[in-house]
Scaffold this motif. Structure first.
Motif, short mmCIF file in Angstrom:
data_model
loop_
_atom_site.label_atom_id
_atom_site.label_comp_id
_atom_site.label_asym_id
_atom_site.label_seq_id
_atom_site.Cartn_x
_atom_site.Cartn_y
_atom_site.Cartn_z
N PHE A 1 0.80 -1.22 0.00
CA PHE A 1 0.00 0.00 0.00
C PHE A 1 0.84 1.27 0.00
O PHE A 1 0.33 2.35 -0.31
CB PHE A 1 -0.98 -0.01 1.19
N ASP A 2 2.11 1.17 0.34
CA ASP A 2 3.01 2.32 0.32
C ASP A 2 3.52 2.50 -1.11
O ASP A 2 4.66 2.22 -1.45
CB ASP A 2 4.18 2.09 1.29
N LYS A 3 2.63 2.98 -1.98
CA LYS A 3 2.90 3.03 -3.43
C LYS A 3 4.09 3.91 -3.79
O LYS A 3 4.81 3.63 -4.75
CB LYS A 3 1.66 3.51 -4.19
N ASP A 4 4.31 5.00 -3.03
CA ASP A 4 5.42 5.90 -3.36
C ASP A 4 6.71 5.54 -2.62
O ASP A 4 7.70 6.24 -2.73
CB ASP A 4 5.05 7.36 -3.10
N HIS A 5 6.68 4.43 -1.87
CA HIS A 5 7.85 3.94 -1.14
C HIS A 5 8.46 5.00 -0.22
O HIS A 5 9.66 5.06 -0.04
CB HIS A 5 8.93 3.40 -2.09
N ASP B 1 -6.47 5.31 2.37
CA ASP B 1 -7.85 4.95 2.00
C ASP B 1 -7.91 3.52 1.47
O ASP B 1 -8.79 2.74 1.86
CB ASP B 1 -8.41 5.93 0.97
N ALA B 2 -6.96 3.16 0.60
CA ALA B 2 -6.95 1.81 0.03
C ALA B 2 -6.61 0.77 1.10
O ALA B 2 -7.24 -0.29 1.17
CB ALA B 2 -5.94 1.74 -1.12
N MET B 3 -5.63 1.08 1.96
CA MET B 3 -5.27 0.14 3.03
C MET B 3 -6.43 -0.03 3.99
O MET B 3 -6.75 -1.14 4.41
CB MET B 3 -4.03 0.63 3.78
N HIS B 4 -7.07 1.08 4.35
CA HIS B 4 -8.21 1.03 5.28
C HIS B 4 -9.31 0.13 4.72
O HIS B 4 -9.86 -0.71 5.43
CB HIS B 4 -8.75 2.43 5.55
N LYS B 5 -9.63 0.30 3.45
CA LYS B 5 -10.67 -0.52 2.83
C LYS B 5 -10.31 -1.99 2.90
O LYS B 5 -11.13 -2.83 3.25
CB LYS B 5 -10.91 -0.09 1.38
N VAL C 1 -10.94 -1.40 12.37
CA VAL C 1 -10.36 -0.09 12.09
C VAL C 1 -11.37 1.04 12.15
O VAL C 1 -10.99 2.20 12.15
CB VAL C 1 -9.63 -0.06 10.72
N GLY C 2 -12.67 0.72 12.17
CA GLY C 2 -13.68 1.77 12.20
C GLY C 2 -13.70 2.54 10.89
O GLY C 2 -13.37 2.00 9.83
N THR C 3 -14.06 3.80 10.97
CA THR C 3 -14.09 4.65 9.78
C THR C 3 -12.67 4.96 9.34
O THR C 3 -11.71 4.67 10.07
CB THR C 3 -14.83 5.98 10.07
N LYS D 1 -6.27 5.50 15.25
CA LYS D 1 -5.77 4.32 15.98
C LYS D 1 -4.32 4.00 15.61
O LYS D 1 -3.53 3.63 16.47
CB LYS D 1 -6.61 3.08 15.65
N LEU D 2 -3.99 4.10 14.34
CA LEU D 2 -2.67 3.67 13.88
C LEU D 2 -1.61 4.75 13.94
O LEU D 2 -0.42 4.44 14.00
CB LEU D 2 -2.77 3.13 12.44
N ASP D 3 -2.02 6.00 13.92
CA ASP D 3 -1.07 7.10 13.90
C ASP D 3 -0.67 7.47 15.33
O ASP D 3 -1.11 8.46 15.89
CB ASP D 3 -1.69 8.31 13.18
N PHE D 4 0.20 6.65 15.91
CA PHE D 4 0.57 6.79 17.32
C PHE D 4 1.21 8.13 17.63
O PHE D 4 1.04 8.67 18.71
CB PHE D 4 1.51 5.66 17.75
N ASN D 5 1.99 8.68 16.71
CA ASN D 5 2.67 9.96 17.00
C ASN D 5 1.90 11.17 16.48
O ASN D 5 2.37 12.29 16.57
CB ASN D 5 4.10 9.96 16.47
N HIS D 6 0.73 10.94 15.91
CA HIS D 6 -0.20 12.00 15.48
C HIS D 6 0.41 12.98 14.49
O HIS D 6 0.17 14.17 14.56
CB HIS D 6 -0.76 12.76 16.70
N ASP D 7 1.18 12.45 13.52
CA ASP D 7 1.75 13.32 12.50
C ASP D 7 0.95 13.32 11.20
O ASP D 7 1.37 13.90 10.20
CB ASP D 7 3.22 12.97 12.24
N GLY D 8 -0.20 12.62 11.20
CA GLY D 8 -1.07 12.62 10.04
C GLY D 8 -0.76 11.54 9.02
O GLY D 8 -1.40 11.49 7.96
N LYS D 9 0.21 10.69 9.30
CA LYS D 9 0.54 9.60 8.39
C LYS D 9 0.93 8.39 9.22
O LYS D 9 1.25 8.51 10.40
CB LYS D 9 1.65 10.02 7.43
#
Length: 198
Positions: free
Chosen positions: A121-125, A135-139, A148-150, A157-165
């Protein structure tokens, strides 16, 4: 007796004329990037960890190769290094993954699948999943029955350091805790301490 007044250039004292120093992660990274390539190889990572008081075994280096090298190119970029360095339990992560692999062959095979899934899912490496990649990984996770919820709840849930990725390390941590429980790494460290006390 008062000291004589002297005009001092702040940059001569290493303060750079009032500019903030670069982050510690970048200073450490540059120190071990011996050839100035903007990347450190795993031999350099081994030296770095040794100098920090955490010598790595061959198995831990292999673990680092799988867990930290998000784009799979055989070296660590600053972005990959920074994601690992930002974790307060960075050395313990490598030790816990190694211990789990030794104790449970299925864990090692499962971990290889987890890493391959992230890389798919990390298409741009970049070492991160964000935007359309997320979005694709979540689906895919949602369709597979993972809690995973919405899209936004999953990111939270997954972004432990809250940097948006979501970094590979965050993804691995989430799945390990989901599969083995929140105390998984701590329990391995406790077992290791008990074994060391014998």
């Amino acid at each position: 007796m008062p000291l004589p007044k002297v005009a001092v250039d702040p940059s001569a004292m290493g303060f750079g004329g009032g500019q903030a120093p670069p982050p510690m992660s970048l200073r450490v990274f540059k120190k071990y990037d011996k050839d100035g390539s903007g990347q450190i190889d795993f031999k350099e990572l081994r030296h770095l960890c040794y100098d920090m008081g955490h010598p790595l075994t061959d198995e831990q280096i292999e673990t680092a190769r799988h867990v930290l090298d998000a784009d799979g190119n055989g070296v660590l970029s600053y972005k990959e290094f920074k994601a690992w360095w930002a974790s307060s339990d960075r050395y313990e992560q490598l030790e816990a993954h190694e211990q789990a692999s030794i104790e449970n062959k299925q864990y090692g095979e499962w971990m290889e699948g987890v890493i391959a899934h992230f890389k798919y899912f990390d298409k741009d490496h970049s070492g991160f999943v964000e935007g359309d990649e997320w979005d694709a990984m979540h689906k895919h996770l949602s369709d597979g029955g993972y809690p995973v919820g919405t899209v936004e709840e999953g990111r939270e849930k997954l972004d432990f350091n809250h940097d948006g990725k979501i970094s590979m390390q965050e993804y691995v941590k989430w799945l390990v805790e989901l599969k083995y429980g929140a105390g998984f790494f701590e329990s391995l460290n406790v077992q290791k301490l008990k074994l060391g006390a014998k």
